[in-house]
Design a protein around this motif. Structure first.
Motif, PDB file in Angstrom:
ATOM      1  N   ALA A  46       0.843  -1.194   0.000  1.00  0.00           N
ATOM      2  CA  ALA A  46       0.000   0.000   0.000  1.00  0.00           C
ATOM      3  C   ALA A  46       0.882   1.249   0.000  1.00  0.00           C
ATOM      4  O   ALA A  46       1.957   1.266   0.615  1.00  0.00           O
ATOM      5  CB  ALA A  46      -0.903  -0.005   1.236  1.00  0.00           C
ATOM      6  N   ASN A  47       0.457   2.290  -0.677  1.00  0.00           N
ATOM      7  CA  ASN A  47       1.248   3.518  -0.781  1.00  0.00           C
ATOM      8  C   ASN A  47       1.067   4.403   0.441  1.00  0.00           C
ATOM      9  O   ASN A  47       0.041   4.364   1.127  1.00  0.00           O
ATOM     10  CB  ASN A  47       0.833   4.314  -2.022  1.00  0.00           C
ATOM     11  N   PHE A  48       2.105   5.226   0.715  1.00  0.00           N
ATOM     12  CA  PHE A  48       1.937   6.291   1.688  1.00  0.00           C
ATOM     13  C   PHE A  48       0.777   7.175   1.219  1.00  0.00           C
ATOM     14  O   PHE A  48       0.639   7.433   0.019  1.00  0.00           O
ATOM     15  CB  PHE A  48       3.201   7.153   1.775  1.00  0.00           C
ATOM     16  N   PRO A  49      -0.076   7.629   2.126  1.00  0.00           N
ATOM     17  CA  PRO A  49      -1.198   8.479   1.721  1.00  0.00           C
ATOM     18  C   PRO A  49      -0.742   9.672   0.900  1.00  0.00           C
ATOM     19  O   PRO A  49       0.186  10.380   1.266  1.00  0.00           O
ATOM     20  CB  PRO A  49      -1.804   8.916   3.073  1.00  0.00           C
ATOM     21  N   GLY A  50      -1.359   9.861  -0.247  1.00  0.00           N
ATOM     22  CA  GLY A  50      -1.050  10.998  -1.097  1.00  0.00           C
ATOM     23  C   GLY A  50       0.186  10.843  -1.956  1.00  0.00           C
ATOM     24  O   GLY A  50       0.618  11.795  -2.603  1.00  0.00           O
ATOM     25  N   THR A  51       0.796   9.641  -1.956  1.00  0.00           N
ATOM     26  CA  THR A  51       2.001   9.411  -2.761  1.00  0.00           C
ATOM     27  C   THR A  51       1.833   8.121  -3.556  1.00  0.00           C
ATOM     28  O   THR A  51       0.860   7.391  -3.399  1.00  0.00           O
ATOM     29  CB  THR A  51       3.256   9.280  -1.881  1.00  0.00           C
TER      30      THR A  51
END
Length: 510
Positions: A46-51
């Motif tokens: 899962a990606n870092f939020p907003g990235t």
């Protein structure tokens, strides 16, 4: 009839008996595997939020930077001493342990130098372009400090048994080291690490290896069901792993240098034959690292693929190498940390770079003649043959030597085999940590390991490599947390060893 002869007869009989029904078995296995592991892969990446950056990639990169700074870039200051240790200049045969510094390095390298260098580089470049190689090299250099930290702790807190055998690795330094420092949570981290080590052994150290071995073999002899390759590998691996680490060390001590030299020499022949293209290849790597040259995500896409594949290839921060290095004969834990830091350099900086140069020089990645950017479809760069993974590397070598896919098939089988042997040992140590020592308990794990050999050969590459990455990176979650808390103990070991060298208390034995 010898065992090997029987295996070949069995293999030939299975080939003759296969058909559409056998192919459908591959499809059934692949479908079940993909549907049961997809949720886990999505969670880990899962990606870092907003990235667009997976959180687990950032986790490993930050750790490597922290350890490099904390130990004053030990990977560069002590490399000369590391080489002398591998040569045996300071080795005492009477020290506790099972294998020499060189054998421990060869065993650990057999778990890292392998298909991650052949297929992994091709995967990284087909998604992230040549620029991914720049970030792989950087990750390898930084990862040397991580390997130094975890392998020093592996020896310092290993269990030594009356018969001379040892058991070590993160599961032991997490419990003992945390207890020594009066910290809570060590047992929780050790159990978590052990659980994911079992998954990592079955995934990256098993299924991915046999999957790519089957792809290369079938590319040479013709298509046939993967489960056949799986059964043959399962039989051979099952016979060897009964011997334990000393047997693995004897095999890898001979196989690893041979297969490494074979692969590197062939690659160097191609690179030197195209000497005028080397500068262009490196310029593509550097330019692609910061622009992407048309790949999905640009610089970020190249960076993510570079660090992701580097971690899979050299396993710095994963904790697996600390298990193999713990068996070394030494009374100074820090010495094996010095030896271990050579791994990411050999694995990623040298061998992965050579593979990347061959792929670039052979012009396997399709570019737009007008813009010079890569042609991308469905998130991947279009290749000349449409191949990915090990098949792409094979095609690159075949541009210079039409017969080389056969040689590479042999090398791939050797790489896969030695990696599976080492990871069977890693998985076994995690298994015995969780369930206790004992021949019966060990045989249960070995049977499970061999069963997953068949699954890996039958499944397709995408779900196998996704699960393999997720399992290995899950190990790093627990391991790196522990390293942050225990790195002051490593600094103490480094200071004491430096003082002993200066005083002459530690000196060469040959």
């Amino acid at each position: 009839m010898s065992v090997i002869s029987r295996i070949f007869v069995f293999f030939a009989a299975l080939l003759a008996a296969t058909g559409a029904q056998a192919q459908s078995l591959d499809e059934t296995i692949n479908g079940l595997f993909e549907s049961s592991t997809g949720w886990y892969v999505d969670l880990i990446f899962a990606n870092f939020p907003g990235t667009e950056v997976p959180w687990i990639v950032g986790w490993l990169v930050i750790g490597a930077v922290v350890f490099s700074l904390y130990f004053g870039f030990v990977q560069f200051r002590w490399v000369g001493h590391s080489i002398r240790l591998v040569k045996g200049d300071y080795s005492d045969p009477n020290d506790a342990g099972e294998v020499s510094h060189f054998q421990a390095l060869a065993t650990a390298l057999s778990g890292t130098v392998g298909l991650g260098n052949i297929a992994g580089v091709a995967v990284a470049m087909s998604i992230g372009g040549p620029g991914a190689m720049f970030w792989m090299i950087l990750a390898g250099l930084l990862g040397m400090a991580t390997k130094f930290t975890e392998c020093t702790l592996g020896v310092k807190y290993r269990n030594e048994f009356p018969d001379g055998s040892v058991s070590g690795g993160p599961m032991y330094y997490l419990t003992k080291g945390f207890k020594e420092r009066g910290l809570p949570g060590g047992t929780f981290l050790a159990v978590g690490f052990s659980v994911f080590t079992l998954l990592g052994a079955l995934g990256g150290g098993n299924m991915f290896q046999v999957n790519q071995a089957h792809q290369q073999i079938s590319g040479v002899v013709g298509e046939y069901p993967g489960w056949i390759t799986g059964i043959v590998f399962a039989v051979i691996v099952g016979v060897v792993i009964i011997g334990g680490l000393k047997s693995i060390a004897r095999v890898t001590e001979k196989v690893v240098p041979f297969m490494g030299i074979l692969y590197v020499l062939a690659a160097l022949v191609i690179i030197l034959a195209n000497f005028d293209q080397i500068g262009i290849a490196f310029s593509r790597i550097i330019e692609g690292a910061f622009t992407g040259l048309g790949v999905a995500g640009g610089m970020v896409g190249a960076l993510i693929q570079g660090f992701r594949r580097a971690a899979f290839s050299n396993e710095a921060g994963i904790g697996s190498a600390a298990i193999a290095h713990s068996a070394v004969k030494t009374k100074e834990p820090i010495t094996e940390g010095f030896v271990a830091l050579l791994e990411p350099f050999i694995d990623t900086v040298v061998i992965c770079t050579i593979t990347a140069l061959v792929i670039i020089i052979s012009d396997q990645l399709v570019t737009d003649p007008e813009t010079g950017l890569f042609v991308v479809e469905n998130g991947q760069i279009v290749t000349q043959s449409g191949a990915t993974g090990v098949a792409l590397t094979s095609d690159a070598f075949a541009t210079a030597f039409s017969w080389f896919p056969i040689v590479l098939a042999v090398a791939v089988v050797l790489f896969a085999f030695s990696t599976m042997l080492s990871w069977s040992y890693y998985g076994l140590k995690a298994w015995t940590f969780l369930f206790g020592e004992g021949k019966g308990k060990e045989l249960v794990f070995k049977a499970i390991f061999c069963f997953f050999v068949v699954i890996g050969a039958a499944a397709s590459l995408d779900p196998v490599i996704a699960f393999s990455d997720a399992a290995l990176f899950s190990m790093a979650i627990f391991n790196v947390i522990g390293l942050y808390f225990l790195m002051p103990l490593v600094k103490q070991e480094l200071r004491k060893y430096s003082e002993k060298l200066r005083s002459g208390e530690i000196r060469k034995v040959k």
